[in-house]
Write an enzyme that holds these catalytic residues in place. Structure first.
Site, PDB file in Angstrom:
ATOM      1  N   GLN A 123      -4.289  -5.132   7.076  1.00  0.00           N
ATOM      2  CA  GLN A 123      -5.304  -6.068   6.575  1.00  0.00           C
ATOM      3  C   GLN A 123      -5.181  -7.433   7.232  1.00  0.00           C
ATOM      4  O   GLN A 123      -5.929  -8.342   6.879  1.00  0.00           O
ATOM      5  CB  GLN A 123      -5.192  -6.208   5.042  1.00  0.00           C
ATOM      6  CG  GLN A 123      -5.429  -4.916   4.274  1.00  0.00           C
ATOM      7  CD  GLN A 123      -6.877  -4.436   4.303  1.00  0.00           C
ATOM      8  OE1 GLN A 123      -7.792  -5.159   4.721  1.00  0.00           O
ATOM      9  NE2 GLN A 123      -7.092  -3.206   3.875  1.00  0.00           N
ATOM     10  N   CYS A 156      -4.724   2.574  -3.575  1.00  0.00           N
ATOM     11  CA  CYS A 156      -3.459   3.035  -2.968  1.00  0.00           C
ATOM     12  C   CYS A 156      -2.338   2.021  -3.167  1.00  0.00           C
ATOM     13  O   CYS A 156      -1.520   1.812  -2.255  1.00  0.00           O
ATOM     14  CB  CYS A 156      -3.625   3.345  -1.483  1.00  0.00           C
ATOM     15  SG  CYS A 156      -4.776   4.669  -1.179  1.00  0.00           S
ATOM     16  N   LYS A 194     -10.330  -0.334  10.604  1.00  0.00           N
ATOM     17  CA  LYS A 194     -10.547  -1.505   9.740  1.00  0.00           C
ATOM     18  C   LYS A 194     -10.912  -2.738  10.568  1.00  0.00           C
ATOM     19  O   LYS A 194     -11.120  -3.814  10.035  1.00  0.00           O
ATOM     20  CB  LYS A 194      -9.286  -1.793   8.919  1.00  0.00           C
ATOM     21  CG  LYS A 194      -8.960  -0.695   7.899  1.00  0.00           C
ATOM     22  CD  LYS A 194      -7.769  -1.086   7.076  1.00  0.00           C
ATOM     23  CE  LYS A 194      -7.133   0.081   6.364  1.00  0.00           C
ATOM     24  NZ  LYS A 194      -7.891   0.564   5.216  1.00  0.00           N
ATOM     25  N   ASP A 221       3.378  -3.967   7.826  1.00  0.00           N
ATOM     26  CA  ASP A 221       2.089  -3.290   7.704  1.00  0.00           C
ATOM     27  C   ASP A 221       1.012  -4.356   7.905  1.00  0.00           C
ATOM     28  O   ASP A 221       0.795  -5.196   7.023  1.00  0.00           O
ATOM     29  CB  ASP A 221       2.008  -2.649   6.311  1.00  0.00           C
ATOM     30  CG  ASP A 221       0.619  -2.110   6.013  1.00  0.00           C
ATOM     31  OD1 ASP A 221      -0.291  -2.280   6.840  1.00  0.00           O
ATOM     32  OD2 ASP A 221       0.450  -1.519   4.925  1.00  0.00           O
ATOM     33  N   HIS A 227       0.877  -1.174   0.000  1.00  0.00           N
ATOM     34  CA  HIS A 227       0.000   0.000   0.000  1.00  0.00           C
ATOM     35  C   HIS A 227       0.918   1.229   0.000  1.00  0.00           C
ATOM     36  O   HIS A 227       2.036   1.167   0.543  1.00  0.00           O
ATOM     37  CB  HIS A 227      -0.826  -0.044   1.287  1.00  0.00           C
ATOM     38  CG  HIS A 227      -1.868   1.013   1.426  1.00  0.00           C
ATOM     39  ND1 HIS A 227      -1.581   2.303   1.767  1.00  0.00           N
ATOM     40  CD2 HIS A 227      -3.221   0.958   1.303  1.00  0.00           C
ATOM     41  CE1 HIS A 227      -2.699   3.003   1.845  1.00  0.00           C
ATOM     42  NE2 HIS A 227      -3.715   2.214   1.568  1.00  0.00           N
TER      43      HIS A 227
HETATM   44  C1  LIG Z   1      -2.489  -2.636   3.562  1.00  0.00           C
HETATM   45  C2  LIG Z   1      -2.793  -1.246   4.042  1.00  0.00           C
HETATM   46  N1  LIG Z   1      -1.815  -0.509   4.573  1.00  0.00           N
HETATM   47  C3  LIG Z   1      -2.017   0.734   5.030  1.00  0.00           C
HETATM   48  C4  LIG Z   1      -3.255   1.323   4.951  1.00  0.00           C
HETATM   49  C5  LIG Z   1      -3.435   2.694   5.460  1.00  0.00           C
HETATM   50  O1  LIG Z   1      -4.318   2.711   6.525  1.00  0.00           O
HETATM   51  P1  LIG Z   1      -4.767   4.120   7.158  1.00  0.00           P
HETATM   52  O2  LIG Z   1      -5.334   4.905   6.024  1.00  0.00           O
HETATM   53  O3  LIG Z   1      -5.786   3.754   8.169  1.00  0.00           O
HETATM   54  O4  LIG Z   1      -3.550   4.739   7.734  1.00  0.00           O
HETATM   55  C6  LIG Z   1      -4.305   0.607   4.372  1.00  0.00           C
HETATM   56  C7  LIG Z   1      -5.640   1.229   4.217  1.00  0.00           C
HETATM   57  O5  LIG Z   1      -6.305   1.061   3.237  1.00  0.00           O
HETATM   58  C8  LIG Z   1      -4.077  -0.714   3.921  1.00  0.00           C
HETATM   59  O6  LIG Z   1      -5.042  -1.442   3.378  1.00  0.00           O
END
Ligand SMILES: Cc1ncc(COP(=O)(O)O)c(C=O)c1O
Length: 403
Positions: free
Chosen positions: A196, A359, A219, A193, A116
């Site tokens: 998910q 993203c 999430k 990260d 992401h």
């Molecule tokens: C895999 C992953 N990493 C990071 C993020 C970023 O999360 P946040 O926007 O809550 O900081 C997301 C959100 O869509 C995500 O799916």
């Protein structure tokens, strides 16, 4: 399958017929979480740490209890390792800025093409600032990490390895433990990260072996405005703060300051207190279901849905064509139609999906979605097989517009 979950989510009462397939972006909130936030503001609201009056002490206790719940949920050793941030993105940036101080020319930072943007752009920018090299581990055509490539990319010059646990595009659960093992062999720090993964599968940070993980409350049934950064106590202890100001200091003189204990050293200013109360309730809710059962539920949805999607020859499905080691995320295009038009058609049928690049532009290019636009349906605990059927029937119908 988990049964009877939907009734706990007021959004479905207020939007009869809603088929919500966008939990990858944010989950819906159960009544218990909404009530916990309301209850906090109605009964316990005060700023934490500073007041010695009873209300402030109660508010501080609720905040600390929330940390303890997070600690237990991910099996961290101590609440000193749990930093509350604004979201996962801020947690990842915190690590980048703080560890980044020690990065120099010739150092290598390794990420994967499956990231992401939140776990890509910070490292890309750090490499630019410091004259370091950014290396990118590839995936195969279905989005599985290329472990042979990982072995080649991680070298004695590698200082940081940053990767996602579960892809927000393909739903693949990556074998992060193997990559962490490779990073450890060369003394690199690992940043996972877990945005998910933590909401969908059991995560045990000690078993995983990473140095840092970041995820977002919103999430995993909790409110927006709060994220979690978990880091090894010894590393957080050595690191310089990211943000400066109130609460993160011990003493302040005009020419010098010293820092508060962990985790407050990394929590400058008033933290997300009401959100922490909401996150506590979200963890209680997930605990009451059991994370093993949450994962089983998603496996059932994947097994039911995947073949049906694959049998539609007007669809291009990105990600694995097999049900193993994945969560209930399906990313696709309808041949000859733009993703936004498909998402609009689905919305007309009451089905909420996300269209665009999710993203993750480099990953979509790698998987062959040339204009990086796809439709993503992401399911969670409150979705059942009737929601999957609604998607499948609507996608059969959209065929008449397909090229
Ligand atoms: C895999 C992953 N990493 C990071 C993020 C970023 O999360 P946040 O926007 O809550 O900081 C997301 C959100 O869509 C995500 O799916």
């Amino acid at each position: 399958m988990l049964n009877g979950v939907k009734k706990d989510f007021p959004v479905f009462e207020h939007n009869p017929g809603l088929v919500y397939l966008d939990s990858g972006a944010t989950s819906q909130k159960p009544r218990q979480v909404i009530e916990a936030i309301k209850d906090y503001y109605e009964r316990h609201n005060a700023n934490i740490h500073r007041g010695i009056y009873s209300l402030a002490a109660r508010s501080t206790r609720l905040y600390n209890e929330s940390k303890e719940k997070v600690r237990r949920f991910i099996n961290a050793r101590s609440t000193k390792e749990i930093v509350f941030t604004k979201n996962a993105t801020e947690g990842l940036n915190l690590v980048m800025y703080s560890l980044g101080r020690g990065i120099g020319e010739g150092d290598e930072i390794v990420i994967t093409i499956s990231e992401h943007h939140a776990n890509l752009v910070p490292w890309q920018q750090l490499a630019k600032w410091k004259g370091a090299t950014l290396k990118v581990i590839d995936v195969d055509d279905e989005g599985h990490l290329d472990l042979k490539d990982a072995k080649e990319k991680i070298t004695p010059r590698t200082r940081i390895v940053a990767l996602n646990h579960v892809s927000n595009v393909t739903g693949v659960i990556h074998p992060v433990e193997e990559v962490i093992g490779m990073a450890k062999k060369v003394g690199a720090i690992t940043v996972v990260d877990a945005c998910q993964s933590v909401p969908h599968i059991p995560v045990d940070v000690q078993a995983m072996g990473a140095d840092f993980i970041a995820f977002s409350s919103h999430k995993m049934l909790g409110p927006t405005g709060i994220g979690v950064l978990w880091g090894r106590e010894e590393l957080l202890g050595e690191m310089e703060p990211f943000l400066f100001g109130g609460d993160m200091i011990e003493t302040v003189n005009l020419d010098e300051s010293t820092w508060n204990d962990l985790p407050m050293k990394f929590e400058a200013g008033t933290p997300p207190i009401a959100q922490a109360a909401g996150l506590s309730a979200a963890i209680d809710y997930l605990d009451s279901l059991g994370m093993e059962r949450v994962y089983e539920h998603e496996k059932t949805i994947v097994e039911y849905t995947l073949d049906k999607l694959l049998s539609m020859d007007h669809l291009t499905l990105y990600g694995p064509h097999t049900p193993q080691d994945r969560i209930a995320i399906f990313t696709f295009n309808v041949k000859g139609l733009h993703a936004h038009d498909v998402a609009q058609f689905l919305d007309y049928k009451g089905i909420a999906t996300r269209s665009g690049h999710h993203c993750a532009q480099p990953l979509l290019r790698r998987l062959g979605a040339k204009d990086t636009s796809t439709v993503r349906a992401s399911l969670y605990i409150y979705n059942d097989l009737s929601d999957a059927d609604a998607l499948i029937e609507a996608l059969k119908e959209v065929r008449k517009y397909a090229g």
